[in-house]
Design an enzyme around this catalytic site. Sequence first.
Site, PDB file in Angstrom:
ATOM      1  N   ASP A  88     -64.950 -22.359  12.924  1.00  0.00           N
ATOM      2  CA  ASP A  88     -65.321 -23.505  13.000  1.00  0.00           C
ATOM      3  C   ASP A  88     -64.893 -24.564  11.988  1.00  0.00           C
ATOM      4  O   ASP A  88     -64.442 -24.029  11.099  1.00  0.00           O
ATOM      5  CB  ASP A  88     -66.932 -23.605  13.101  1.00  0.00           C
ATOM      6  CG  ASP A  88     -67.506 -23.363  11.629  1.00  0.00           C
ATOM      7  OD1 ASP A  88     -67.096 -22.283  10.774  1.00  0.00           O
ATOM      8  OD2 ASP A  88     -68.563 -23.937  11.520  1.00  0.00           O
ATOM      9  N   GLU A 153     -70.036 -21.407   9.893  1.00  0.00           N
ATOM     10  CA  GLU A 153     -69.949 -21.786   8.252  1.00  0.00           C
ATOM     11  C   GLU A 153     -70.283 -23.179   7.838  1.00  0.00           C
ATOM     12  O   GLU A 153     -70.908 -23.590   6.877  1.00  0.00           O
ATOM     13  CB  GLU A 153     -68.665 -21.158   7.941  1.00  0.00           C
ATOM     14  CG  GLU A 153     -68.708 -20.849   6.250  1.00  0.00           C
ATOM     15  CD  GLU A 153     -68.410 -22.187   5.521  1.00  0.00           C
ATOM     16  OE1 GLU A 153     -68.678 -22.117   4.263  1.00  0.00           O
ATOM     17  OE2 GLU A 153     -67.951 -23.064   5.965  1.00  0.00           O
TER      18      GLU A 153
HETATM   19  N1  BES Z   1     -64.246 -23.768   2.632  1.00  0.00           N
HETATM   20  C1  BES Z   1     -65.301 -24.317   2.216  1.00  0.00           C
HETATM   21  C2  BES Z   1     -66.166 -23.994   0.885  1.00  0.00           C
HETATM   22  C3  BES Z   1     -65.379 -24.500  -0.225  1.00  0.00           C
HETATM   23  C4  BES Z   1     -64.805 -25.551  -0.666  1.00  0.00           C
HETATM   24  C5  BES Z   1     -64.592 -23.215  -1.241  1.00  0.00           C
HETATM   25  C6  BES Z   1     -64.377 -26.035  -1.757  1.00  0.00           C
HETATM   26  C7  BES Z   1     -63.886 -23.726  -2.164  1.00  0.00           C
HETATM   27  C8  BES Z   1     -63.664 -25.046  -2.391  1.00  0.00           C
HETATM   28  C9  BES Z   1     -66.413 -24.162   3.313  1.00  0.00           C
HETATM   29  O1  BES Z   1     -65.955 -24.333   4.560  1.00  0.00           O
HETATM   30  C10 BES Z   1     -67.350 -25.317   3.133  1.00  0.00           C
HETATM   31  O2  BES Z   1     -67.037 -26.471   3.280  1.00  0.00           O
HETATM   32  N2  BES Z   1     -68.812 -24.909   2.808  1.00  0.00           N
HETATM   33  C11 BES Z   1     -69.755 -26.027   2.840  1.00  0.00           C
HETATM   34  C12 BES Z   1     -70.869 -25.099   3.027  1.00  0.00           C
HETATM   35  C13 BES Z   1     -72.204 -25.531   3.356  1.00  0.00           C
HETATM   36  C14 BES Z   1     -72.238 -26.254   4.704  1.00  0.00           C
HETATM   37  C15 BES Z   1     -73.265 -24.777   3.364  1.00  0.00           C
HETATM   38  C16 BES Z   1     -69.840 -26.809   1.728  1.00  0.00           C
HETATM   39  O3  BES Z   1     -69.549 -26.466   0.682  1.00  0.00           O
HETATM   40  O4  BES Z   1     -70.166 -28.129   1.887  1.00  0.00           O
HETATM   41 MN    MN Z   2     -64.323 -23.118   4.742  1.00  0.00          MN
HETATM   42 MN    MN Z   3     -65.529 -26.394   5.168  1.00  0.00          MN
END
Ligand code: BES
Ligand code: MN
Ligand code: MN
Length: 461
Positions: A88, A153
Amino acid sequence: MESILSFLETHKDRYLRELNEFLAIPSVSTHPQNAADVRRCADWVAEHMRIVGMENVQVFQTAGHPVVYGDWLHDPGKPTLLLYGHYDVQPAEPFELWESPPFQGTVRGGNLYARGAADDKGQVFIHLKAIEAIIKNAGRLPVNLKLIIEGEEEIGSEHLESFVSEHKDLLKADLVLISDSSMFKKGVPSICYGLRGLAYMQVDLVGPNKDLHSGSFGGTVHNPIQALAEIIAQLHDKNGRIAIPGFYKDVLPLTKKERAAYRKLPFSEKEYARDLGVKQLYGEKGFTTLERVWARPTLECNGIVGGFTGEGAKTVLPSKASAKISMRLVPNQSAAKVAKLFEKHIKKLAPKSVSVTVRSLHGGEPAITPIDSPGVKAAVAALEKGFGKKPLYQREGGSIPIVVQFKQLLGIDTVLLGFGLPDENAHAPNEFLNLDNFFGGIRTSVHFLHELPHYMNGRHR
Ligand code: BES
Ligand code: MN
Ligand code: MN
């Protein structure tokens, strides 16, 4: 190995064509109007798993978006790797800020631009191509492999936790691998060993029971937008610390060793500020920028709505105002605990002149993963071969909620091997995946799958 690596070289154009098919599906998990696209994307992932040689491929329905599973389990003597990723993506809006269409992969200046190019379709695809190259050339994988690619996610993995706890046997493995983060910078590969958690809250204020003429009523009631601004302004103190009582109680302090290591990283606060177009950086006093973003909790107002926001002027004293406020958490804070502290404090700050409700939208726990594990050693060796450079160790400010759940529910540690870049515009217009990282990532994945059994069986070194 030679034949696998030369196979990679000769198939680069095909890889880009196929990845562009994946990127063309607008699998925006938060938009109800994209639900059918999300489903179509799950089917694409399943079909592609089959194409690269994965077996027992299944699309599992959940109460939300589907989870795609596939495996290749042929050698009980070898370790089993569980590879997690997400298909997604975040919404592409505002569309007008994209230099090329968000759902049409476009190469410019050595980068592939599209929503999901880095987060996380491109990184999932990296592993699919590594798997394909190995199976096509060697006839078998060097490890047992399970893939779990989810579709929620970006909206907090709401239904994945119950999926994992209902499928513990199916997901049983020795190690989790996730490529959903960034390298430290271009040409500098890294192993990520920490992620922040998240507590995402909504605050709704109601003043008068209807919008009022600001002339006839201005001066008689508390404007909820003003009350909201007053509340938000009290959430940080002069030192940039979060002013919620008890907020820092469970925060794991940075170790001396970590602080010393971060100071040695090739990072310039000046350049960082320049890239972001700010004259001055801002944050909690007493910590460097890297420390703040990787290892200190933060509170951000993501958006405020209320009153008249259209073109022109309208004299109105609004009835309502709302804010979306999220807190990034660090070990050993708990999302549920912080959400409670937040709610209690907002209610205490709210003046009698308005009524306030506080809701938790979603949360995720912070994570620290071991850096001396066999899985990390295999990743270090693989990155050295894939990128020709020893990786450094870093944390990240973002969140991947399932990491902690894999540990708690399945007892499995995670290795975070990111192929994105810090300036890749994830969640923003003009997201890209650097093509050197794309191809280097495929090589690294091939090497990782080969290195892993040596390290995990304790035979190596
Ligand atoms: N890939 C990201 C997480 C991430 C961001 C890891 C920057 C390392 C560096 C993931 O897709 C993401 O955006 N996660 C969300 C999670 C939330 C919706 C619970 C986030 O970090 O905002
Ligand atoms: Mn991600
Ligand atoms: Mn993300």
